[in-house]
Scaffold this motif. Structure first.
Motif, PDB file in Angstrom:
ATOM      1  N   PRO A 166      13.331  39.054  -3.142  1.00 21.76           N
ATOM      2  CA  PRO A 166      13.345  40.501  -3.405  1.00 21.76           C
ATOM      3  C   PRO A 166      14.430  41.246  -2.649  1.00 21.76           C
ATOM      4  O   PRO A 166      14.708  42.405  -2.948  1.00 21.76           O
ATOM      5  N   PHE A 167      15.052  40.574  -1.669  1.00 19.07           N
ATOM      6  CA  PHE A 167      16.090  41.229  -0.861  1.00 19.07           C
ATOM      7  C   PHE A 167      17.459  40.593  -1.086  1.00 19.07           C
ATOM      8  O   PHE A 167      18.338  40.692  -0.242  1.00 19.07           O
ATOM      9  N   ALA A 168      17.608  39.921  -2.240  1.00 16.63           N
ATOM     10  CA  ALA A 168      18.896  39.315  -2.582  1.00 16.63           C
ATOM     11  C   ALA A 168      19.239  39.714  -4.015  1.00 16.63           C
ATOM     12  O   ALA A 168      18.849  39.036  -4.969  1.00 16.63           O
ATOM     13  N   PRO A 169      19.958  40.813  -4.195  1.00 15.52           N
ATOM     14  CA  PRO A 169      20.264  41.305  -5.538  1.00 15.52           C
ATOM     15  C   PRO A 169      20.958  40.246  -6.396  1.00 15.52           C
ATOM     16  O   PRO A 169      21.914  39.604  -5.969  1.00 15.52           O
ATOM     17  N   GLY A 170      20.443  40.059  -7.614  1.00 14.25           N
ATOM     18  CA  GLY A 170      21.067  39.152  -8.559  1.00 14.25           C
ATOM     19  C   GLY A 170      20.636  37.706  -8.455  1.00 14.25           C
ATOM     20  O   GLY A 170      21.022  36.883  -9.282  1.00 14.25           O
ATOM     21  N   ALA A 171      19.836  37.368  -7.452  1.00 11.86           N
ATOM     22  CA  ALA A 171      19.414  35.970  -7.293  1.00 11.86           C
ATOM     23  C   ALA A 171      18.424  35.589  -8.382  1.00 11.86           C
ATOM     24  O   ALA A 171      17.543  36.360  -8.742  1.00 11.86           O
ATOM     25  N   SER A 172      18.573  34.364  -8.880  1.00  8.15           N
ATOM     26  CA  SER A 172      17.662  33.878  -9.914  1.00  8.15           C
ATOM     27  C   SER A 172      16.581  33.024  -9.276  1.00  8.15           C
ATOM     28  O   SER A 172      16.441  32.959  -8.050  1.00  8.15           O
ATOM     29  N   GLY A 173      15.818  32.350 -10.128  1.00  8.31           N
ATOM     30  CA  GLY A 173      14.720  31.535  -9.652  1.00  8.31           C
ATOM     31  C   GLY A 173      15.161  30.251  -8.981  1.00  8.31           C
ATOM     32  O   GLY A 173      16.340  29.893  -8.941  1.00  8.31           O
ATOM     33  N   ASN A 174      14.157  29.552  -8.441  1.00 10.05           N
ATOM     34  CA  ASN A 174      14.381  28.244  -7.847  1.00 10.05           C
ATOM     35  C   ASN A 174      14.740  27.223  -8.923  1.00 10.05           C
ATOM     36  O   ASN A 174      14.534  27.458 -10.118  1.00 10.05           O
ATOM     37  N   ILE A 175      15.240  26.070  -8.502  1.00 14.10           N
ATOM     38  CA  ILE A 175      15.391  24.992  -9.462  1.00 14.10           C
ATOM     39  C   ILE A 175      14.001  24.624  -9.976  1.00 14.10           C
ATOM     40  O   ILE A 175      13.010  24.682  -9.246  1.00 14.10           O
ATOM     41  N   ALA A 176      13.926  24.268 -11.242  1.00 16.52           N
ATOM     42  CA  ALA A 176      12.636  23.993 -11.886  1.00 16.52           C
ATOM     43  C   ALA A 176      12.114  22.621 -11.492  1.00 16.52           C
ATOM     44  O   ALA A 176      12.836  21.625 -11.576  1.00 16.52           O
ATOM     45  N   GLY A 224      15.787  19.494   4.993  1.00 18.40           N
ATOM     46  CA  GLY A 224      15.522  19.634   3.566  1.00 18.40           C
ATOM     47  C   GLY A 224      16.455  20.651   2.929  1.00 18.40           C
ATOM     48  O   GLY A 224      17.239  21.321   3.612  1.00 18.40           O
ATOM     49  N   ILE A 225      16.356  20.774   1.607  1.00 19.16           N
ATOM     50  CA  ILE A 225      17.216  21.679   0.852  1.00 19.16           C
ATOM     51  C   ILE A 225      16.357  22.555  -0.055  1.00 19.16           C
ATOM     52  O   ILE A 225      15.443  22.069  -0.728  1.00 19.16           O
ATOM     53  N   HIS A 226      16.676  23.849  -0.065  1.00 16.57           N
ATOM     54  CA  HIS A 226      15.983  24.824  -0.910  1.00 16.57           C
ATOM     55  C   HIS A 226      17.034  25.471  -1.810  1.00 16.57           C
ATOM     56  O   HIS A 226      17.906  26.198  -1.314  1.00 16.57           O
ATOM     57  N   LEU A 227      16.968  25.194  -3.097  1.00 15.08           N
ATOM     58  CA  LEU A 227      18.035  25.583  -4.024  1.00 15.08           C
ATOM     59  C   LEU A 227      17.560  26.573  -5.075  1.00 15.08           C
ATOM     60  O   LEU A 227      16.444  26.473  -5.593  1.00 15.08           O
ATOM     61  N   HIS A 228      18.457  27.502  -5.401  1.00 13.84           N
ATOM     62  CA  HIS A 228      18.258  28.393  -6.544  1.00 13.84           C
ATOM     63  C   HIS A 228      19.330  28.076  -7.581  1.00 13.84           C
ATOM     64  O   HIS A 228      20.296  27.363  -7.291  1.00 13.84           O
ATOM     65  N   ASP A 229      19.153  28.615  -8.784  1.00 11.42           N
ATOM     66  CA  ASP A 229      19.984  28.142  -9.898  1.00 11.42           C
ATOM     67  C   ASP A 229      20.734  29.277 -10.589  1.00 11.42           C
ATOM     68  O   ASP A 229      20.959  29.239 -11.795  1.00 11.42           O
ATOM     69  N   THR A 230      21.167  30.260  -9.822  1.00  9.30           N
ATOM     70  CA  THR A 230      21.798  31.451 -10.388  1.00  9.30           C
ATOM     71  C   THR A 230      23.024  31.121 -11.234  1.00  9.30           C
ATOM     72  O   THR A 230      23.241  31.713 -12.301  1.00  9.30           O
ATOM     73  N   ARG A 231      23.846  30.185 -10.775  1.00  4.61           N
ATOM     74  CA  ARG A 231      25.084  29.858 -11.488  1.00  4.61           C
ATOM     75  C   ARG A 231      25.029  28.480 -12.149  1.00  4.61           C
ATOM     76  O   ARG A 231      26.072  27.903 -12.479  1.00  4.61           O
TER      77      ARG A 231
END
Length: 311
Positions: A246-256, A210-217
């Protein structure tokens, strides 16, 4: 919806809602009653898999200190596959004792992030997979190993693919039932995502990835589309785009979740989720945390009950 002949899309995909865990872990603690209202709204959307909470140190993640209380209520929704994230064998035992046998275990592919996130090196974290898998299997559950910072680390930069391959091959050898690749800081792009995905599938051909994605950029949904076109059927998402590490500076939320459901359903891919109800759950989440969430689609929800999400 008519499918475009040049796009080979699957008839359906399986979305895991992670707003209850990944979504809330960076937030100020909210009452358990508010979490259960959010969970009720999430379940009403039609989702089949929910990551309900995390059995980790309440000092490290105070927002999830009520994991046992949340787990005690999960029997209210017997048709949902609930899971919980654990950080070690002790957490696995806690989760199982609380009634949650399907477990997720995150291993950071970089030592710097692993030390910040779990207080140990990647090799040390990898060494206990078999113990955690054994606990899950004895309880009738499964273990999914999630590789964090699989593409990029906020401390060490780009992650060498071989580090990910070493983790996943060891995980499968030790009894992991599923694998998931995490773009923890939301920096990868479709081509990079597919290259690592292909390598992992080659190394572990008989295990679901599976894939777990965040949307910082802003590339999260593009990565999700690329993954689906490449055959991925397991995607994580969070209502409203809640989340972050909480341990990844600058990371945004998950994909909505609502944005993912919108383009999948519009493309003729069945998710089993009803968009209007996902949006309602995102609104509940926004109210619970007390601030505006990042989802672009959520901003479009008008007050009129006659709003048609298909327009």
């Amino acid at each position: 919806m008519t499918r475009h002949p040049s796009l080979v899309l699957p008839p359906s995909v399986d979305i895991r809602e992670v707003g209850m865990r990944d979504g809330l872990q960076l937030e100020k603690p909210i009452p358990t009653t508010a979490k259960l209202r959010l969970l009720e709204a999430i379940v009403a959307s039609g989702v089949r898999r929910v990551e309900a909470t995390s059995f980790v140190s309440p000092r490290a993640v105070p927002a999830l200190a009520d994991a046992d209380a949340v787990a005690a209520e999960l029997t209210r929704w017997p048709g949902i596959r609930f899971s919980a994230l654990v950080a070690n064998v002790r957490g696995a035992v806690r989760a199982i004792d609380a009634g949650v046998a399907h477990l997720e275990y995150v291993i950071s592919a970089s030592d710097s992030h692993s030390k910040a996130n779990a207080g140990r090196t990647t090799a040390e974290a990898t060494a206990v997979i078999g113990d955690i898998a054994g606990e899950a299997h004895r309880a009738g559950g499964e273990l999914e190993v999630i590789v964090g910072v699989a593409w990029d680390c906020p401390f060490d930069g780009r992650t060498p693919p071989q580090r990910v391959l070493d983790i996943v091959t060891s995980a499968v050898r030790q009894g992991a039932d599923r694998l998931c690749l995490g773009d923890t800081i939301g920096t990868t792009t479709p081509i990079r995502m597919l290259a690592l995905l292909d390598a992992v599938r080659t190394a572990c051909p008989d295990v679901e990835v599976g894939i777990h994605l965040h949307d910082t950029r802003g590339t999260g949904q593009a990565n999700a589309l690329a993954a689906v076109l490449a055959g991925v059927r397991q995607l994580d998402a969070s209502v409203g785009g809640l989340g972050g590490c909480p341990f990844a500076p600058g990371a945004s939320g998950n994909i909505a979740t609502e944005e993912l459901v919108y383009w999948l359903e519009e493309s003729g891919v069945d998710t089993g989720l009803e968009l209007s109800r996902v949006l309602s759950a995102a609104s509940v989440a926004e109210h619970a945390v007390g601030h505006e969430l990042t989802s672009s689609l959520l901003r479009l929800v008008p007050t009129s009950p006659s709003w048609n999400p298909e327009l």
